[in-house]
Design a protein around this motif. Structure first.
Motif, mmCIF file in Angstrom:
data_model
loop_
_atom_site.group_PDB
_atom_site.id
_atom_site.type_symbol
_atom_site.label_atom_id
_atom_site.label_comp_id
_atom_site.label_asym_id
_atom_site.label_seq_id
_atom_site.Cartn_x
_atom_site.Cartn_y
_atom_site.Cartn_z
ATOM 1 N N PHE A 55 -0.363 -8.743 -3.306
ATOM 2 C CA PHE A 55 -1.601 -8.001 -3.518
ATOM 3 C C PHE A 55 -1.408 -6.539 -3.119
ATOM 4 O O PHE A 55 -0.679 -6.247 -2.163
ATOM 5 N N GLU A 56 -2.053 -5.647 -3.838
ATOM 6 C CA GLU A 56 -1.994 -4.236 -3.492
ATOM 7 C C GLU A 56 -3.330 -3.776 -2.919
ATOM 8 O O GLU A 56 -4.385 -4.319 -3.262
ATOM 9 N N ALA A 57 -3.258 -2.776 -2.048
ATOM 10 C CA ALA A 57 -4.456 -2.242 -1.408
ATOM 11 C C ALA A 57 -4.481 -0.729 -1.562
ATOM 12 O O ALA A 57 -3.513 -0.049 -1.209
ATOM 13 N N SER A 98 -9.332 -10.471 -6.347
ATOM 14 C CA SER A 98 -7.967 -10.970 -6.476
ATOM 15 C C SER A 98 -7.743 -12.189 -5.589
ATOM 16 O O SER A 98 -7.170 -13.203 -6.019
ATOM 17 N N SER A 120 -2.520 -9.476 -7.677
ATOM 18 C CA SER A 120 -3.646 -8.668 -8.147
ATOM 19 C C SER A 120 -3.525 -8.461 -9.645
ATOM 20 O O SER A 120 -2.468 -8.052 -10.125
ATOM 21 N N VAL A 159 -9.779 -6.155 -4.333
ATOM 22 C CA VAL A 159 -8.995 -7.054 -3.472
ATOM 23 C C VAL A 159 -9.712 -8.388 -3.275
ATOM 24 O O VAL A 159 -9.099 -9.453 -3.438
ATOM 25 N N SER A 166 -4.588 -3.259 -11.559
ATOM 26 C CA SER A 166 -4.545 -2.541 -10.278
ATOM 27 C C SER A 166 -5.828 -2.801 -9.487
ATOM 28 O O SER A 166 -6.507 -1.884 -9.045
ATOM 29 N N ASN A 216 -7.189 -3.069 -6.525
ATOM 30 C CA ASN A 216 -6.771 -2.809 -5.147
ATOM 31 C C ASN A 216 -7.859 -2.194 -4.287
ATOM 32 O O ASN A 216 -7.591 -1.710 -3.203
ATOM 33 N N LYS A 252 4.494 -4.320 -7.390
ATOM 34 C CA LYS A 252 3.884 -5.657 -7.490
ATOM 35 C C LYS A 252 4.382 -6.390 -8.729
ATOM 36 O O LYS A 252 4.774 -7.571 -8.655
ATOM 37 N N THR A 311 0.846 -1.185 0.000
ATOM 38 C CA THR A 311 0.000 0.000 0.000
ATOM 39 C C THR A 311 0.883 1.237 0.000
ATOM 40 O O THR A 311 2.093 1.159 0.187
ATOM 41 N N LYS A 371 2.411 1.272 -6.242
ATOM 42 C CA LYS A 371 1.963 -0.044 -5.784
ATOM 43 C C LYS A 371 1.990 -1.081 -6.915
ATOM 44 O O LYS A 371 2.509 -2.186 -6.753
ATOM 45 N N THR A 372 1.405 -0.714 -8.052
ATOM 46 C CA THR A 372 1.301 -1.681 -9.152
ATOM 47 C C THR A 372 2.672 -2.015 -9.729
ATOM 48 O O THR A 372 2.963 -3.178 -10.049
#
Length: 813
Positions: free
Chosen positions: A162-164, A149, A136, A146, A139, A141, A120, A111, A116-117
């Motif tokens: 995983f991104e949030a 994903s 993910s 989420v 994106s 997120n 990842k 995060t 973020k992407t």
């Protein structure tokens, strides 16, 4: 994912109705996806702009049999299996939380505000030789992304990334429960979504909620973040300034790379990364820290970090050779992103024939047999006409696809490309980076000059939904796509609006509507300024004309009678004060006399246009227009015994006169990210970015001039960059000679001298730049509104002036 519907119902504590033996393999929230089927569990989400319950009957007809709903629609009782819950979005999150609990392996949660992407995707590249990774897609997120994903995990995965993303307080707690990261990465904290937080401290505190049960947090050390860290959670920090960080890094530029010297305890070593910009360096270091945490040896770290590459996060739509359309997704090939790309193909297909060029797929967590069986099912459900497989593995499973040809590698495909006969089709190009599918895109793309107008389809969707959220549930939305979509492109935007279930499209002239109909647009299209010479074409193409005069009405009725038409839809325009087009009050009696008892046409809508909906100083006049519209339209309805759609509001009217929504509104410039209201502008996203490149750089001496008429004369040695865009492309000559500027490397470069037909020149003396570097003409800076204000005009003119010789590139993040 494989779960029994009864198990899911128990986990959601749902009221169950239907078949208890159904096996669920996928979940869906998109009623438009062709991938929905008998093993799909559809969650009918309810948002401010849409209620998916209204699509359930259509989904049942198309073969979907299992639904999570807040209520069962009356016409669907007994037709399918329903899990009734209080809130379908919360239910989706609860299902993902349960599903996550079934797997025990490391999960990296990312995060932050930016990066973020990219982090990842780079981690996936760096770690994939040792791990089978679930990550993910794109994106994904959000509060919905989420869970989707997480629900893609299968038994073969042994690492999750995983991104949030959040936009305000009290959101991260839900994502933490779903994701349960064991390793946390906090990327750069910037200004994104600042409006959702009272202070930067509040934002950091909310982000860190994701890591409340993590074993370790990796972050760029600084005093502000340190203040909010939980002392009970182990941290692994880095810094280029603070020697107290766990890893201290010294940066040095070496040619086109950056040399990083690391000091970790008593260990010191060097490595190179192929970037020089601060953002990429920071993102690369975050990935480096993960490799260090996992205990990778120095040689492996040095080798893999030097192989990092720019991440393309967009699905781009481009014009292709031989009247084709390309969807460029040439940098990734995994099963989840393939599903997204195929949905995007369906939403943007310009031609009925659909071709997919696909490389071997990696990191699926499935056996090859199972993987390519599933890919085949996707291809079939999306009604793809032709598959071209590139790679040794997909070639082995050629027999799983109908009308499929395969090649061992990209070079072999390119050697045969002339014999494959591409044309009059939409082509999805999707391949892993190692296959270098960018070569295929370059070969199949229409050749144009290097100035492009990039149109962000995510931003259009956002703006559409923003204005839709201002409407009553019963109010329809007509969207204006006239003037080539306000300069942004007609068909591609119309196709997206059709995907979003807009009610009507509006064009100025018949030829615009004909082009959309010929391209396959099925939405009803209203022609606002039809010429009498176009009436026959309007009828033949099932367009709907605006009628604004008795002369025009008689002309249309004459042709309609000759064609033996019955109840052909027309739209009656009233003049309530704009004094441009429309029936005035003193002509209403004659209008009623002509239409009374006439069965050749029927009045689909009655409309008018406001002259001052965006001008607070003329609110009284606007109110008078609305009152007159109410009076005249009511008279027509009563005298003719009709109940047509009524509409008077344009973009500004939607916001400023909500009580006058009537049955429909007409969204125009707001869709394209422009508002006359400062506060409203903050809620809109930029749609169009006009880009070019630096063709040449030269340094001139004091006393030398630039351009026609010597309108700029240097007073000191000056570095001049020439950009291949001019007034033939839509750049006003008034924007030259020191008035306007472009952006190079995020810095302003003033336009010097006169804007030429095909070129303009800028002063880049204070900017480290090279020939070939990207140049922003307008976008987020400068905005079209800023340019319009300086040139004493309106944003519409800036957008619609962009020449059609400028290539349009449509993309989705």
């Amino acid at each position: 994912m494989k779960l029994n519907i009864h198990t899911i119902s128990e986990q959601l504590q749902a009221d169950f109705s239907g078949n208890t033996t159904a096996e669920i393999e996928t979940v869906s929230i998109d009623s438009r996806s062709l991938q929905n089927g008998v093993s799909t569990l559809f969650f009918a989400l309810v948002g401010p702009n849409n209620d998916a319950h209204s699509y359930i009957n259509e989904l049942i007809v198309n073969g979907v049999r299992n639904f999570v709903v807040a209520h069962i629609p009356e016409n669907c009782v007994g037709k399918a299996t329903f899990l009734v819950v209080q809130n379908t979005t919360v239910a989706l999150q609860h299902l993902a939380q349960y599903y996550r609990s079934l797997f025990v392996f490391p999960v990296i949660g990312i995060t932050g505000s930016n990066g973020k992407t990219i982090v990842k995707e780079w981690l996936n590249f760096l770690l994939s030789p040792e791990f089978t990774i679930i990550r993910s897609p794109k994106s994904y997120n959000s509060q919905v992304g989420v869970p989707l994903s997480i629900l893609s995990i299968n038994e073969q995965h042994n690492l999750g990334i995983f991104e949030a993303g959040i936009s305000t307080v009290a959101e991260m707690v839900h994502l933490e429960r779903i994701m349960k990261p064991t390793i946390g990465i906090l990327t750069n904290i910037g200004s994104a979504h600042d409006e959702g937080f009272a202070t930067i401290g509040e934002k950091i505190k909310e982000k860190l909620v994701l890591f409340k049960e993590a074993q370790i947090i990796i972050y760029h050390k600084n005093k502000t973040i340190d203040t909010f860290l939980n002392p009970n959670i182990k941290t692994f920090s880095w810094s280029c300034k603070d020697p107290n960080a766990d890893v201290f890094i010294v940066k040095k530029t070496v040619l086109d790379k950056t040399l990083l010297t690391l000091k970790k305890g008593t260990t010191t070593f060097d490595l190179k990364i192929p970037f020089q910009d601060d953002a990429s360096i920071e993102n690369a270091i975050q990935c480096l820290m993960v490799l260090l945490h996992f205990g990778y040896d120095q040689d492996t770290i040095e080798h893999r970090m030097e192989l990092l590459y720019p991440v393309e996060m967009r699905l781009k739509v481009k014009n292709g050779i031989h009247n084709s359309s390309l969807i460029d997704d040439s940098y990734s090939s995994d099963f989840q992103s393939l599903k997204i790309a195929l949905d995007f193909l369906e939403s943007q297909k310009q031609y009925p024939k659909k071709t997919v060029i696909l490389s071997d797929i990696f990191q699926s967590g499935l056996s090859n047999e199972e993987l390519y069986s599933k890919v085949s099912q996707l291809i079939t459900s999306n009604k793809i006409n032709r598959v071209i497989g590139i790679g040794a593995t997909i070639s082995e499973f050629k027999n799983k696809f109908i009308n499929c040809s395969t090649f061992p590698d990209t070079d072999a495909f390119l050697a045969q490309i002339d014999h494959l006969h591409f044309g009059n089709e939409t082509i999805l190009i999707k391949g892993a980076r190692t296959f270098q599918f960018e070569q295929i895109v370059a070969t199949l793309a229409e050749k144009t000059h290097e100035t492009v107008l990039e149109i962000n389809l995510n931003a259009i969707s956002h703006n559409f939904n923003f204005f839709k959220s201002k409407l009553k549930p019963t109010t329809k939305m007509m969207v204006m796509v006239k003037a080539f979509g306000y300069g942004n492109g007609g068909f591609e935007i119309a196709k997206l609006l059709e995907h979003h279930k807009a009610d009507y499209l509006g064009v100025a002239f018949a030829d615009e509507g004909m082009a959309l109909k010929n391209a396959g647009i099925k939405l009803p299209i209203m022609v606002l300024n039809p010429e009498t010479t176009s009436f026959l074409a309007i009828i033949q193409n099932q367009l709907e004309p605006e009628i604004y005069s008795l002369k025009g009405l008689h002309a249309f009725l004459k042709i309609a009678k000759q064609k033996n038409l019955k109840q052909f839809p027309i739209h009656i325009k009233l003049d309530t004060g704009m004094h441009r087009l429309g029936f005035e009050e003193n002509t209403l009696t004659d209008l009623i006399a002509v239409l009374k008892g006439n069965t050749t046409v029927f009045i689909k809508s009655i409309l008018s246009h406001m002259a001052t909906s965006d001008a607070p100083e003329h609110q009284e006049f606007a109110a008078e227009q609305i009152q007159l519209f109410e009076k005249l339209s009511t008279k027509l309805m009563m005298e003719l015994s009709i109940k047509p759609i009524r509409h008077i509001l344009n973009t500004s009217g939607i916001s400023n006169f909500p009580s006058a929504q009537y049955d429909m509104v007409r969204l125009g410039i707001g869709l394209y990210g422009v508002s006359n209201d400062y506060e409203e502008q903050k809620n809109l996203e930029n749609v169009s970015t006009l880009k070019s490149i630096i063709s040449q750089i030269r340094t001139i001496s004091a006393g030398e001039s630039v351009g026609y008429g010597r309108r700029f004369i240097a007073t000191k040695p000056t570095k001049i960059a020439t950009i291949p865009i001019g007034y033939a492309d839509g750049i006003s000559r008034h924007w030259g000679n020191g008035v306007g500027y472009v952006m190079i490397k995020n810095k302003k470069a003033a336009i010097v001298g006169s804007v030429c037909m095909d070129m303009l020149m800028v002063d880049c003396s204070e900017i480290e730049c090279s020939e070939g570097d990207s140049v922003i003409i307008f976008g987020t800076t400068p905005t079209v509104s800023e340019i319009a204000k300086k040139l004493d005009t309106i944003s519409y003119e800036i957008l619609t002036s962009v020449s059609q010789r400028v290539k349009r590139v449509f993309y989705r993040e």
